[in-house]
Design a protein around this motif. Sequence first.
Motif, PDB file in Angstrom:
ATOM      1  N   VAL A 421      60.593  51.204  57.998  1.00  0.00           N
ATOM      2  CA  VAL A 421      60.566  50.431  56.752  1.00  0.00           C
ATOM      3  C   VAL A 421      59.761  51.154  55.679  1.00  0.00           C
ATOM      4  N   ASP A 422      58.605  51.717  56.071  1.00  0.00           N
ATOM      5  CA  ASP A 422      57.763  52.366  55.069  1.00  0.00           C
ATOM      6  C   ASP A 422      58.377  53.640  54.533  1.00  0.00           C
ATOM      7  N   LEU A 423      58.977  54.423  55.436  1.00  0.00           N
ATOM      8  CA  LEU A 423      59.513  55.703  54.981  1.00  0.00           C
ATOM      9  C   LEU A 423      60.935  55.572  54.449  1.00  0.00           C
ATOM     10  N   GLY A 424      61.463  54.366  54.409  1.00  0.00           N
ATOM     11  CA  GLY A 424      62.742  54.167  53.739  1.00  0.00           C
ATOM     12  C   GLY A 424      63.921  54.814  54.428  1.00  0.00           C
ATOM     13  N   ALA A 425      63.945  54.786  55.752  1.00  0.00           N
ATOM     14  CA  ALA A 425      65.055  55.410  56.465  1.00  0.00           C
ATOM     15  C   ALA A 425      66.299  54.549  56.331  1.00  0.00           C
ATOM     16  N   ASN A 426      67.466  55.199  56.439  1.00  0.00           N
ATOM     17  CA  ASN A 426      68.692  54.408  56.382  1.00  0.00           C
ATOM     18  C   ASN A 426      69.673  54.963  57.397  1.00  0.00           C
ATOM     19  N   GLY A 427      70.763  54.255  57.579  1.00  0.00           N
ATOM     20  CA  GLY A 427      71.783  54.720  58.504  1.00  0.00           C
ATOM     21  C   GLY A 427      71.440  54.386  59.942  1.00  0.00           C
ATOM     22  N   ILE A 428      71.874  55.266  60.836  1.00  0.00           N
ATOM     23  CA  ILE A 428      71.725  54.994  62.257  1.00  0.00           C
ATOM     24  C   ILE A 428      70.250  54.937  62.644  1.00  0.00           C
ATOM     25  N   ILE A 429      69.419  55.730  61.972  1.00  0.00           N
ATOM     26  CA  ILE A 429      67.999  55.744  62.314  1.00  0.00           C
ATOM     27  C   ILE A 429      67.389  54.367  62.096  1.00  0.00           C
ATOM     28  N   ALA A 430      67.805  53.690  61.036  1.00  0.00           N
ATOM     29  CA  ALA A 430      67.259  52.356  60.787  1.00  0.00           C
ATOM     30  C   ALA A 430      67.869  51.352  61.746  1.00  0.00           C
ATOM     31  N   ASN A 530      76.043  56.765  32.076  1.00  0.00           N
ATOM     32  CA  ASN A 530      75.590  57.103  33.418  1.00  0.00           C
ATOM     33  C   ASN A 530      75.912  55.980  34.385  1.00  0.00           C
ATOM     34  N   ALA A 531      76.048  56.329  35.647  1.00  0.00           N
ATOM     35  CA  ALA A 531      76.353  55.323  36.668  1.00  0.00           C
ATOM     36  C   ALA A 531      75.940  55.845  38.026  1.00  0.00           C
ATOM     37  N   LEU A 532      75.840  54.903  38.953  1.00  0.00           N
ATOM     38  CA  LEU A 532      75.392  55.191  40.305  1.00  0.00           C
ATOM     39  C   LEU A 532      76.582  55.055  41.243  1.00  0.00           C
ATOM     40  N   GLY A 533      76.800  56.039  42.088  1.00  0.00           N
ATOM     41  CA  GLY A 533      77.866  55.953  43.078  1.00  0.00           C
ATOM     42  C   GLY A 533      77.266  56.066  44.454  1.00  0.00           C
ATOM     43  N   TYR A 534      77.786  55.305  45.407  1.00  0.00           N
ATOM     44  CA  TYR A 534      77.175  55.313  46.732  1.00  0.00           C
ATOM     45  C   TYR A 534      78.264  55.157  47.775  1.00  0.00           C
ATOM     46  N   ALA A 535      77.946  55.667  48.950  1.00  0.00           N
ATOM     47  CA  ALA A 535      78.880  55.554  50.066  1.00  0.00           C
ATOM     48  C   ALA A 535      78.074  55.655  51.344  1.00  0.00           C
ATOM     49  N   GLU A 536      78.682  55.201  52.445  1.00  0.00           N
ATOM     50  CA  GLU A 536      77.998  55.282  53.720  1.00  0.00           C
ATOM     51  C   GLU A 536      78.661  56.375  54.531  1.00  0.00           C
ATOM     52  N   SER A 537      77.962  57.500  54.682  1.00  0.00           N
ATOM     53  CA  SER A 537      78.517  58.552  55.525  1.00  0.00           C
ATOM     54  C   SER A 537      78.106  58.247  56.963  1.00  0.00           C
ATOM     55  N   HIS A 538      78.430  59.145  57.859  1.00  0.00           N
ATOM     56  CA  HIS A 538      78.119  58.806  59.250  1.00  0.00           C
ATOM     57  C   HIS A 538      76.623  58.874  59.518  1.00  0.00           C
ATOM     58  N   ARG A 539      75.853  59.483  58.604  1.00  0.00           N
ATOM     59  CA  ARG A 539      74.406  59.547  58.812  1.00  0.00           C
ATOM     60  C   ARG A 539      73.692  58.383  58.155  1.00  0.00           C
ATOM     61  N   GLY A 540      74.254  57.872  57.074  1.00  0.00           N
ATOM     62  CA  GLY A 540      73.559  56.829  56.336  1.00  0.00           C
ATOM     63  C   GLY A 540      74.068  56.788  54.904  1.00  0.00           C
ATOM     64  N   GLN A 541      73.252  56.200  54.024  1.00  0.00           N
ATOM     65  CA  GLN A 541      73.707  55.980  52.655  1.00  0.00           C
ATOM     66  C   GLN A 541      73.493  57.227  51.810  1.00  0.00           C
ATOM     67  N   PHE A 565      67.960  63.244  53.401  1.00  0.00           N
ATOM     68  CA  PHE A 565      66.686  63.425  52.673  1.00  0.00           C
ATOM     69  C   PHE A 565      65.698  62.344  53.052  1.00  0.00           C
ATOM     70  N   CYS A 566      66.194  61.119  53.261  1.00  0.00           N
ATOM     71  CA  CYS A 566      65.285  60.033  53.617  1.00  0.00           C
ATOM     72  C   CYS A 566      64.886  60.081  55.069  1.00  0.00           C
ATOM     73  N   ASN A 567      65.746  60.634  55.907  1.00  0.00           N
ATOM     74  CA  ASN A 567      65.522  60.488  57.331  1.00  0.00           C
ATOM     75  C   ASN A 567      64.733  61.605  57.973  1.00  0.00           C
ATOM     76  N   TRP A 568      64.613  62.760  57.319  1.00  0.00           N
ATOM     77  CA  TRP A 568      63.875  63.855  57.948  1.00  0.00           C
ATOM     78  C   TRP A 568      62.423  63.515  58.282  1.00  0.00           C
ATOM     79  N   PRO A 569      61.700  62.793  57.438  1.00  0.00           N
ATOM     80  CA  PRO A 569      60.313  62.492  57.820  1.00  0.00           C
ATOM     81  C   PRO A 569      60.191  61.716  59.116  1.00  0.00           C
ATOM     82  N   LEU A 570      61.265  61.021  59.519  1.00  0.00           N
ATOM     83  CA  LEU A 570      61.161  60.214  60.732  1.00  0.00           C
ATOM     84  C   LEU A 570      61.069  61.052  61.993  1.00  0.00           C
ATOM     85  N   ILE A 571      61.567  62.294  61.935  1.00  0.00           N
ATOM     86  CA  ILE A 571      61.498  63.119  63.148  1.00  0.00           C
ATOM     87  C   ILE A 571      60.050  63.393  63.515  1.00  0.00           C
ATOM     88  N   GLU A 572      59.222  63.550  62.488  1.00  0.00           N
ATOM     89  CA  GLU A 572      57.822  63.826  62.787  1.00  0.00           C
ATOM     90  C   GLU A 572      57.179  62.650  63.507  1.00  0.00           C
TER      91      GLU A 572
END
Lengths: 599, 315
Positions: A421-430, A530-541, A565-572
């Motif tokens: 929650v703190d490190l903002g992970a998304n996808g399968i890791i969350a 400007n606009a925001l585009g998003y999708a869910e890949s197999h790793r996350g958002q 980018f969000c999930n790399w800190p979780l490996i540590e």
Amino acid sequence: MFNSNYDEGWLLMSFDISYSKIPNYKSLLHEKFKDNVERMYHKNNNEIHVLLNNPESGPQVVYFVYDELKCRLVTMICNDEREINNRYDGKYENNNNDNNNVNFVCKRDNGFTLRYILSKEDEDIFFIVTLTLSDPNNLVYPSIVSKIPSAVYYEREIHDMFGVKAEGNPDTRKLVLHEQWPDKLYPLRKDFNIKTKVEKRSKGYYPFLKVEGEGICEIPVGPVHAGIIEPGHFRFSIYGENIINLETRLFYAHKGVEKLAETINLDQALLLSERIAGDESVANSMAYCQAIERMTSIQIPKKANQIRTVCAELERIWNHLGTIAGISTDVGFAYGSSRMNILKENMMRLNEKISGSRLLFGVNQIGGVKIDIKEDALQIILDETNQVLYDFDTLVKLLQNTSSFMNRLTGTGIISRKAVVDLGANGIIARCIGVDVDTRKNHPYAYYTDLDFDIIQDIHNKIQYEIELNKRKGDALSRFEIRVNEIKHSVNIIQKIINDIQYSNTFKDNKHDDNLVSHDLKNYLKPYDNALGYAESHRGQTLHWVMLGEDTNHIFRYKVRTASFCNWPLIEQAVQNNIVPDFPLINKSFDLSYSGNDL
Amino acid sequence: MKDIVDDKSKGRRFRFKNMLPSSHKDRYHSDILNNKIDTMPDPINNLEFISENFKGKVGVILSKDSNSDLIEKKNRIEDVCLTKAIKIMSQEGEGGGRRGSLEVTVDNGKCFLCGRCEDAYPSIFKLEKKLKFATKNKEKLVESFDLSFEDSHTKSFNVDERDYHDLSYEQIGTELKKKIENIFGRSLAIREVDAGSCNGCEIEITALNNPIYDIERFGIHFVSSPRHADALLVTGPVSQNMKVALEKTYNATPAPKIVIAAGACACSGGIFGDTYATTCGVDNVLPVDVYIPGCPPRPEALIYGLFIAIEKIKP
């Protein structure tokens, strides 16, 4: 959901329940932060923009949205807007069926703008808190890391690329540019030419965290790794076999994608977005196309959405098969991995039959899709995915009956809920620890708006689902099992969509739309929109933010934040209390992209 | 559903018959656990497995009518390609009233098969099903199609010593084995280095080790350290951050060694081209022996490139 009227050539999006709550949020924010907020408006259907008039008030607004409104920080974008004049930051005034869009000029100071993007997970809303730093001698803003730890990496990246400093961020090491890059040279500023080659500075060393004590050793691994894998550096501090600390250092594959996108036109940037990470090409190109399509109020044809969703799910399947094969290799079970690789090869051949490319390159196009899936191809997809699912069931039973495999996976690489929650992970890791974050459900896009995830994911009872979520332990076994389930859900989604296509093919009426592209989309683009585009890949958002230039065929700023980018800190966090030989397994069970992180 | 194991053998531990779900029994038949999966016998010459719409190579259709078109629209046609892989050159005729010749060249090292040229000018460019084959010299990657006043013809790529298309895969494989034995003993050890690629080429290289392509049956295997390696297989436009690591890896590899550049990014920088963070191709950093074009190159094209590489070494 969206009421669409296919008789007209293009459609007007009508708004659903979340729009009706937007005035509530606007009034709430207005009442609390009257003095700090210069203007507030909403655009692009689910973005609420909050413009602040003072950089110092940034943290309190962001903390309020983060705590009270229960949002997650998804990215921070810095933009060099020193030279823009008369910028339209448009707002659509849609009064029910009125087609007129009223834009007004948003006159703001020129300078560097900083946007915090926060997303609300139980409703389809994004908050974009914007502040401007107009004094060129004082490019400093207060940092938010004391309450939101995931902001550390965003702020370090902004400092490297723009020279805008976050005051209060304890980590001042360079993130993106390595030691040979001289100080005071910032690549993403507008006055930096893309082809500049820098002189090598004298050698410096990146200061890793040192663990001291008797018997403690340091192992450096990488950037050239033992297998066929991307480059990255890991610095372990170990005591015997136990890992005490791990520090990752990435950005060896940094190619300057964001700067490159500013020099090419819209269509060519689509090709670039596909190749940010070769195995996420459909998700990234879909997010980019959606960013551009959301700037206009035109909805793309239904069949294009269906094809996009089918290709996105096919991509999910072949990637999960590859990851499970990799997990099997890293555990040492070569038989299981060779069998899984046969299924992955079958899926890649199916990709080629549909799109002409084994990695599904060239599927998306701005305004629609480039490929058409006809009758016989639909049947081929159905048969092939069913056969793969059948074989996959057999193999999973084999893996689950192999005690050495299960023993290696159980209890390895456990992550805690607080870290996620703190490190903002998304996808399968969350999801492996029970935080049910999925862009397809939280912020539906493409054809996911018409799919009911409760049926697809076999959720019969909400309470039981919650209990099952809480039971997930966050180890490598739970990540394996989530991937197994996601493959089954993906096959269900593909079947449902193909049934829908076949149904509408048999019952053709004058409402049926066979178009694949809405061609006149580009006429509705405005400068500096400007606009925001998003999708869910197999790793996350994955999140793409696009701002057009003066000439609407070029891009002013392209910001990409893939799930890695969000999930790399979780490996540590995950390798604490594990042994060194388990590290390849943990790394593969996360299966993060180095190139998607480095851009 | 019969057992996968022979009935004659006794004492086997795994019985898979009862593990298969009964609802699928009638429709699907699973051979996945069987050891008799058919490995592809001839990946290079037998192109049946490749589907019809595979985007393999850009072909140019030239006819007398397109001649004038090409000369007039030269700049626009060249602008369609992001990496400037297409060039049109026209030469004046040599007296006597002959028309000049027109030459269209496509640099396969830069082309990454986006198909934009075919979308804009479908009468001239067409994406074909053929594989792009690897070459030893970078100049040979540039394929030229010229139209003299006679019929158009395409110069095909040539391998220096011999054209491999007449031999079967097994023959090539046995010849390869002999060559490898002469130089390297009995095997070729490859160290794969990713110098900043998007991971697409790595996926295709990993596919070389699956049971369908199975490169180990010819003695080619991937090793974990450059000290054990005979060849370096490099992908990606070498990013500035990886330059030092790549040079150190090359220096650590003992001679004789060869360097193979796989993918459009490694051959010429690809779509990433020349930025502040890339070095525009492997040959700006290391001496390259073989170039394998494609984005990403298929496993068949990679195998072909490895064969070319072996021929190159002279003991």
